[in-house]
Design a protein around this motif. Structure first.
Motif, PDB file in Angstrom:
ATOM      1  N   LEU A  17       0.760  -1.255   0.047  1.00  0.00           N
ATOM      2  CA  LEU A  17      -0.032  -0.026   0.042  1.00  0.00           C
ATOM      3  C   LEU A  17       0.917   1.121   0.076  1.00  0.00           C
ATOM      4  CD1 LEU A  17      -2.485  -0.945   2.854  1.00  0.00           C
ATOM      5  CD2 LEU A  17      -2.758  -1.134   0.302  1.00  0.00           C
ATOM      6  N   VAL A  18       0.440   2.327  -0.736  1.00  0.00           N
ATOM      7  CA  VAL A  18       1.067   3.624  -0.599  1.00  0.00           C
ATOM      8  C   VAL A  18       0.749   4.070   0.909  1.00  0.00           C
ATOM      9  CG1 VAL A  18       1.597   5.884  -1.406  1.00  0.00           C
ATOM     10  CG2 VAL A  18       0.989   3.958  -2.966  1.00  0.00           C
ATOM     11  N   ASN A  19       1.806   4.166   1.781  1.00  0.00           N
ATOM     12  CA  ASN A  19       1.395   4.222   3.276  1.00  0.00           C
ATOM     13  C   ASN A  19       1.336   5.586   3.704  1.00  0.00           C
ATOM     14  OD1 ASN A  19       1.227   1.569   4.545  1.00  0.00           O
ATOM     15  ND2 ASN A  19       3.203   1.249   3.442  1.00  0.00           N
ATOM     16  N   LEU A  20       0.363   5.941   4.559  1.00  0.00           N
ATOM     17  CA  LEU A  20       0.239   7.223   5.132  1.00  0.00           C
ATOM     18  C   LEU A  20       1.340   7.592   6.001  1.00  0.00           C
ATOM     19  CD1 LEU A  20      -1.905   9.611   5.244  1.00  0.00           C
ATOM     20  CD2 LEU A  20      -2.660   8.212   7.623  1.00  0.00           C
ATOM     21  N   VAL A  21       1.930   8.648   6.091  1.00  0.00           N
ATOM     22  CA  VAL A  21       3.348   9.159   6.609  1.00  0.00           C
ATOM     23  C   VAL A  21       2.650   9.940   7.920  1.00  0.00           C
ATOM     24  CG1 VAL A  21       5.279  10.366   6.842  1.00  0.00           C
ATOM     25  CG2 VAL A  21       4.644   8.885   4.797  1.00  0.00           C
ATOM     26  N   ASN A  40      -5.054   5.275  -3.067  1.00  0.00           N
ATOM     27  CA  ASN A  40      -6.387   5.506  -3.044  1.00  0.00           C
ATOM     28  C   ASN A  40      -7.284   4.577  -2.372  1.00  0.00           C
ATOM     29  OD1 ASN A  40      -6.058   8.342  -3.717  1.00  0.00           O
ATOM     30  ND2 ASN A  40      -6.450   7.931  -6.060  1.00  0.00           N
ATOM     31  N   TYR A  41      -6.853   3.810  -1.733  1.00  0.00           N
ATOM     32  CA  TYR A  41      -7.609   2.558  -1.155  1.00  0.00           C
ATOM     33  C   TYR A  41      -8.650   3.227   0.033  1.00  0.00           C
ATOM     34  CZ  TYR A  41      -3.518   3.326   1.968  1.00  0.00           C
ATOM     35  OH  TYR A  41      -2.343   3.656   2.512  1.00  0.00           O
ATOM     36  N   SER A  42      -8.340   4.408   0.370  1.00  0.00           N
ATOM     37  CA  SER A  42      -8.821   5.121   1.546  1.00  0.00           C
ATOM     38  C   SER A  42     -10.610   4.956   1.168  1.00  0.00           C
ATOM     39  CB  SER A  42      -8.341   6.400   1.817  1.00  0.00           C
ATOM     40  OG  SER A  42      -8.632   7.446   0.778  1.00  0.00           O
ATOM     41  N   TYR A  43     -10.708   5.167  -0.177  1.00  0.00           N
ATOM     42  CA  TYR A  43     -12.288   5.218  -0.782  1.00  0.00           C
ATOM     43  C   TYR A  43     -13.145   4.247  -0.256  1.00  0.00           C
ATOM     44  CZ  TYR A  43     -10.533   9.050  -3.781  1.00  0.00           C
ATOM     45  OH  TYR A  43      -9.904  10.082  -4.510  1.00  0.00           O
ATOM     46  N   GLY A  44     -12.497   3.159   0.251  1.00  0.00           N
ATOM     47  CA  GLY A  44     -13.307   2.183   0.688  1.00  0.00           C
ATOM     48  C   GLY A  44     -13.624   1.850   2.239  1.00  0.00           C
TER      49      GLY A  44
END
Length: 356
Positions: free
Chosen positions: A141-145, A226-230
């Motif tokens: 995942l493109v991770n949140l910093v 953009n997996y946060s959309y889920g």
């Protein structure tokens, strides 16, 4: 208000300590990379790349002060602007990865700052979204910093992905074409990312899954963006979400969503099948209007394989990839494999040596 915020911070920290232990148990390996959700839209100084590459496991996302984000983006100067998303603007920046303060370009960690434009979202809902997002840690995942909620600003800071999106490498001439072995590796990376989202206690459905939301790191490893959309809707095998909450692109839509508006983890499996065919053919999903009968023989299969892959693959291996894609594209969601099964199948395909 400050007491409420401090209490919320402590609660999140306690939850994340437990989640970090769970992450270590679930993840097979951790490599370090950096990210931009729109990295292909601006030039990146390759001489500074090594300083932006970090050799540490992904830390838990923490708050970043608004003044530091403003400093890192030069107060959101137009020259730092990367692009416009569905609900946000993106800016490039550099921060110190330990102190999470602004640093000079070429030093520290290269990041992308997403400044949310959806002001209709309640601040409390935004805090809940962050509370959930910071729990998602995985190398695919493109991770949140970090994040910022000061003065009602809604900003997320993500790791930088220097090699752009997967579509950049398949459908443009600006990047070198990916070889066969790398394409299979990318497919496996994506499958692992989806598997992580689907296998959580509360399954996450990626509602904007497509090549444009798959990014490549320093070593061309793939990560989901953009997996946060889920994350803010009821999920699971029987989940149903409204059309206004979904961003499924043309060519990627599962039939059950088109007909009934049902979106489940198996809908992601269907889209993965489309992505797999895109990887194999180098053709956009919207142009893949091919029935299953087209793939009936190996000789017909060769007609769709990307000509840039000539001589790099075995015909048997390519045929197995297509059969796996067709299983994912089954019209009956229940007949599609789970992403965990897809991961196993792709791991086996990696054992096929390319033709020299």
């Amino acid at each position: 208000m400050s007491r409420v915020y401090d209490s919320w911070e402590k609660l999140v920290g306690a939850v994340l300590d437990r989640e970090e232990l769970r992450r270590l148990a679930l993840c097979d390996s951790f490599t370090t990379s950096n990210y931009s959700d729109h990295s292909s839209r601006f030039s990146f100084d390759s001489s500074a790349a090594s300083s932006g590459r970090n050799n540490f496991s992904y830390p838990i996302a923490r708050p970043i002060e608004l003044k530091e984000i403003r400093k890192a983006t030069e107060n959101f100067r137009p020259a730092m602007f990367i692009g416009q998303g569905v609900m946000c603007q993106a800016f490039r920046a550099w921060i110190d990865e330990h102190a999470l303060v602004a640093s000079k370009p070429g030093s520290g960690m290269a990041v992308t700052v997403k400044k949310w434009c959806n002001y209709l979202e309640r601040h409390q809902d935004w805090l809940k979204k962050i509370d959930y997002l910071v729990q998602l840690r995985h190398p695919k995942l493109v991770n949140l910093v970090g994040y910022c909620t000061e003065e009602d600003n809604m900003m997320l800071v993500y790791e930088f992905m220097p090699n752009g999106s997967l579509s950049d490498h398949l459908f443009t001439t600006q990047n070198q074409s990916l070889p066969w072995t790398r394409r299979i590796r990318v497919a496996l990376d994506v499958a692992r990312g989806l598997c992580y989202l689907h296998d959580r206690d509360r399954p996450i459905i990626h509602r904007d899954f497509k090549l444009d939301n798959i990014f490549l790191d320093w070593e061309l490893n793939a990560k989901l963006s953009n997996y946060s959309y889920g994350t803010d809707d009821p999920t699971g095998e029987k989940a149903c979400v409204g059309t206004h909450q979904v961003f499924v692109a043309h060519g990627y839509t599962a039939p059950e969503y088109t007909l009934k508006g049902h979106l489940t983890t198996k809908s992601n499996v269907y889209t993965f099948g489309v992505v797999l065919l895109e990887l194999l053919s180098g053709t956009l999903a919207s142009n893949l209007n091919l029935g299953k009968s087209y793939f009936g023989t190996k000789s017909r299969l060769l007609q769709i394989i990307d000509v840039r892959l000539g001589g790099q693959y075995s015909h048997d291996a390519a045929y197995e990839v297509v059969k796996l894609a067709l299983k994912c594209l089954n019209q009956d969601p229940k007949a599609r494999p789970r992403m965990a099964d897809v991961v196993v199948a792709l791991q086996q395909l990696q054992g096929h040596e390319p033709v020299q």
